[in-house]
Design a protein around this motif. Structure first.
Motif, PDB file in Angstrom:
ATOM      1  N   ALA A 186       0.779  -1.111   0.074  1.00  0.00           N
ATOM      2  CA  ALA A 186       0.005   0.276   0.031  1.00  0.00           C
ATOM      3  C   ALA A 186       0.971   1.326  -0.136  1.00  0.00           C
ATOM      4  CB  ALA A 186      -0.877   0.117   1.202  1.00  0.00           C
ATOM      5  N   GLU A 187       0.227   2.414  -0.552  1.00  0.00           N
ATOM      6  CA  GLU A 187       1.237   3.689  -0.506  1.00  0.00           C
ATOM      7  C   GLU A 187       1.727   3.887   0.947  1.00  0.00           C
ATOM      8  OE1 GLU A 187       2.858   7.094  -1.950  1.00  0.00           O
ATOM      9  OE2 GLU A 187       1.971   5.365  -3.051  1.00  0.00           O
ATOM     10  N   ASP A 188       0.910   3.704   1.872  1.00  0.00           N
ATOM     11  CA  ASP A 188       1.431   4.054   3.366  1.00  0.00           C
ATOM     12  C   ASP A 188       2.518   3.189   3.673  1.00  0.00           C
ATOM     13  OD1 ASP A 188      -0.710   5.950   3.735  1.00  0.00           O
ATOM     14  OD2 ASP A 188      -1.957   4.700   4.979  1.00  0.00           O
ATOM     15  N   GLU A 189       2.508   1.912   3.227  1.00  0.00           N
ATOM     16  CA  GLU A 189       3.656   1.259   3.357  1.00  0.00           C
ATOM     17  C   GLU A 189       4.919   1.736   2.758  1.00  0.00           C
ATOM     18  OE1 GLU A 189       4.870  -3.509   3.165  1.00  0.00           O
ATOM     19  OE2 GLU A 189       2.984  -2.792   2.640  1.00  0.00           O
ATOM     20  N   VAL A 190       5.017   1.985   1.426  1.00  0.00           N
ATOM     21  CA  VAL A 190       6.050   2.399   0.765  1.00  0.00           C
ATOM     22  C   VAL A 190       6.454   3.848   1.335  1.00  0.00           C
ATOM     23  CG1 VAL A 190       6.708   3.294  -1.627  1.00  0.00           C
ATOM     24  CG2 VAL A 190       4.942   1.422  -1.311  1.00  0.00           C
ATOM     25  N   ARG A 191       5.593   4.592   1.651  1.00  0.00           N
ATOM     26  CA  ARG A 191       6.124   5.819   1.976  1.00  0.00           C
ATOM     27  C   ARG A 191       6.596   5.735   3.550  1.00  0.00           C
ATOM     28  NH1 ARG A 191       4.950  11.027   0.978  1.00  0.00           N
ATOM     29  NH2 ARG A 191       3.498  10.412  -0.511  1.00  0.00           N
ATOM     30  N   ASP A 192       6.210   4.780   4.368  1.00  0.00           N
ATOM     31  CA  ASP A 192       6.723   4.613   5.925  1.00  0.00           C
ATOM     32  C   ASP A 192       8.133   3.670   5.459  1.00  0.00           C
ATOM     33  OD1 ASP A 192       6.537   4.204   8.675  1.00  0.00           O
ATOM     34  OD2 ASP A 192       6.630   2.178   8.236  1.00  0.00           O
ATOM     35  N   TYR A 193       8.274   3.139   4.511  1.00  0.00           N
ATOM     36  CA  TYR A 193       9.682   2.647   4.441  1.00  0.00           C
ATOM     37  C   TYR A 193      10.782   3.595   3.817  1.00  0.00           C
ATOM     38  CZ  TYR A 193      13.506  -0.289   2.481  1.00  0.00           C
ATOM     39  OH  TYR A 193      14.543  -0.951   2.314  1.00  0.00           O
ATOM     40  N   TYR A 194      10.369   4.554   3.092  1.00  0.00           N
ATOM     41  CA  TYR A 194      11.105   5.598   2.791  1.00  0.00           C
ATOM     42  C   TYR A 194      11.701   6.307   4.100  1.00  0.00           C
ATOM     43  CZ  TYR A 194      12.702  10.063   0.732  1.00  0.00           C
ATOM     44  OH  TYR A 194      13.304  11.300   0.281  1.00  0.00           O
ATOM     45  N   ARG A 195      10.642   6.808   5.162  1.00  0.00           N
ATOM     46  CA  ARG A 195      10.837   7.634   6.309  1.00  0.00           C
ATOM     47  C   ARG A 195      11.798   6.806   7.147  1.00  0.00           C
ATOM     48  NH1 ARG A 195       5.331   9.106   5.967  1.00  0.00           N
ATOM     49  NH2 ARG A 195       4.615   7.422   7.307  1.00  0.00           N
ATOM     50  N   ARG A 196      11.375   5.523   7.133  1.00  0.00           N
ATOM     51  CA  ARG A 196      12.429   4.687   8.262  1.00  0.00           C
ATOM     52  C   ARG A 196      13.746   4.319   7.379  1.00  0.00           C
ATOM     53  NH1 ARG A 196      10.871  -0.069   8.361  1.00  0.00           N
ATOM     54  NH2 ARG A 196       8.889  -0.061   7.110  1.00  0.00           N
ATOM     55  N   ASN A 197      14.142   4.600   6.291  1.00  0.00           N
ATOM     56  CA  ASN A 197      15.395   4.192   5.623  1.00  0.00           C
ATOM     57  C   ASN A 197      16.006   5.401   4.884  1.00  0.00           C
ATOM     58  OD1 ASN A 197      15.503   0.955   6.169  1.00  0.00           O
ATOM     59  ND2 ASN A 197      13.407   1.541   5.518  1.00  0.00           N
ATOM     60  N   LEU A 198      15.845   6.708   5.558  1.00  0.00           N
ATOM     61  CA  LEU A 198      16.379   7.796   4.857  1.00  0.00           C
ATOM     62  C   LEU A 198      17.925   7.757   4.500  1.00  0.00           C
ATOM     63  CD1 LEU A 198      14.494  10.837   6.810  1.00  0.00           C
ATOM     64  CD2 LEU A 198      14.291  10.119   4.343  1.00  0.00           C
ATOM     65  N   ASP A 199      18.586   6.967   5.233  1.00  0.00           N
ATOM     66  CA  ASP A 199      19.953   6.681   4.920  1.00  0.00           C
ATOM     67  C   ASP A 199      20.198   6.053   3.741  1.00  0.00           C
ATOM     68  OD1 ASP A 199      18.938   4.520   6.515  1.00  0.00           O
ATOM     69  OD2 ASP A 199      20.768   3.669   6.396  1.00  0.00           O
ATOM     70  N   ARG A 200      19.291   5.183   3.200  1.00  0.00           N
ATOM     71  CA  ARG A 200      19.519   4.374   2.087  1.00  0.00           C
ATOM     72  C   ARG A 200      19.474   5.521   0.556  1.00  0.00           C
ATOM     73  NH1 ARG A 200      15.984  -0.274  -0.005  1.00  0.00           N
ATOM     74  NH2 ARG A 200      17.197   0.116  -1.823  1.00  0.00           N
TER      75      ARG A 200
END
Length: 315
Positions: A186-200
């Motif tokens: 889901a879009e929320d899951e994708v966005r949450d992954y981005y926020r939690r992995n900003l170092d990537r």
């Protein structure tokens, strides 16, 4: 087209004999075949023209096939790292290979049942080598498949057997694609992954320093690092005490830290998460299908089976 399914638990009635197309059969001799999971095979040993390592549905995996695959592994690039055959670890390596071959057979049977087209024909061997991640898995007599690699992350995500089969078997990947359908994040899951992995998605500040070349924080230390990252572009710093004596350094260029915006990486994250969801679904399907369709012969149990004499996996 129906999706992959899981057969009901159970099998032939106790005491009956199952005969296979190639002439091998389960003979009626009590107590010799070990039952795995929910399979209830006939009481008896696995017998025929050649010793059988496992029964996968109506397909048999011969011990001679296992030995041939093991010889390929022992002749491969990491042969020196494999345990000696006469040790418990060596015997468990053979048991692990049986689990991989059983999983390959399950995937091939399912792909055939669903009429799936694989990337290329041919047997799924040799197994990919984890250390050679840039080298795609190759199959005997078949073309190279780009991206078919075995990684530690994949093994941790799905288990080693499922990860190895997905890396080596076109049929397994075909089944995985079917299982992955409709499992996009889901879009929320994708966005949450981005926020939690900003170092990537962040590249730290980089400074081109003569005579070091490009350096980032943490790559050098002490007074030299402090001087380099306090200087302006084009500035000469030093002499600064460092390894071997004083250093004079020139900060030739500074590239500021930057971060890829969410919009630029959204589809890449979505594809990665969908792939991982599909791999997890494949691992669950494989476990269920194994429990309902597989009989392992004595001596070919899972390495972690506490009933086998070389088991060393304890909780």
């Amino acid at each position: 087209m129906n999706g992959p399914d899981v057969p009901p638990a159970g099998g032939a009635p106790a005491g009956s004999a199952r005969r296979f197309a190639d002439g091998h059969h389960l003979a009626e001799a009590p107590g010799a075949a070990r039952v795995t999971g929910g399979v209830l095979p006939p009481e008896g040993v696995l017998a025929g023209d050649g010793a059988i390592a496992a029964v996968v549905g109506e397909r048999v995996v011969l011990a001679a096939e296992v030995d041939r695959r093991l010889r390929l592994m022992r002749g491969g690039p990491l042969a020196a790292r494999l345990p000696r055959p006469e040790t418990a670890e060596g015997r468990n390596l053979r048991r692990w290979l049986v689990q991989v071959m059983v999983a390959e057979a399950l995937a091939e049977l399912e792909a055939a049942r669903l009429g799936l087209a694989c990337e290329h024909p041919g047997p799924p061997e040799p197994l990919p080598v984890p250390e050679l991640l840039s080298a795609p898995a190759q199959s005997e007599g078949a073309a190279v498949v780009p991206g078919a690699v075995l990684t530690l992350a994949g093994a941790l995500r799905t288990g080693g057997v499922a990860a190895a089969v997905l890396a080596a078997s076109p049929a397994a990947r075909a089944v995985c694609r079917v299982l992955a359908a409709g499992r996009g994040p889901a879009e929320d899951e994708v966005r949450d992954y981005y926020r939690r992995n900003l170092d990537r998605f962040t590249t730290p500040e980089t400074r081109w320093v003569r005579p070091f070349g490009p350096v980032r924080r943490g790559e050098i230390a002490g007074p030299i690092e402090d001087a380099v990252f306090a200087a302006r572009q084009g500035e000469t710093v030093g002499p600064v005490e460092g390894p071997g004596g004083p250093w004079t350094l020139v900060v030739e260029r500074i590239e500021a830290a930057r971060r890829e915006p969410y919009a630029a990486v959204r589809e890449r994250i979505r594809a990665e998460l969908a792939k991982e969801n599909g791999e997890r679904a494949f691992a669950r399907w494989l476990d269920a299908r194994h429990a309902g369709s597989v009989v392992l012969a004595p001596g070919h149990e899972h390495p972690a089976d506490p009933a086998q004499p070389d088991a060393d996996h304890r909780h």
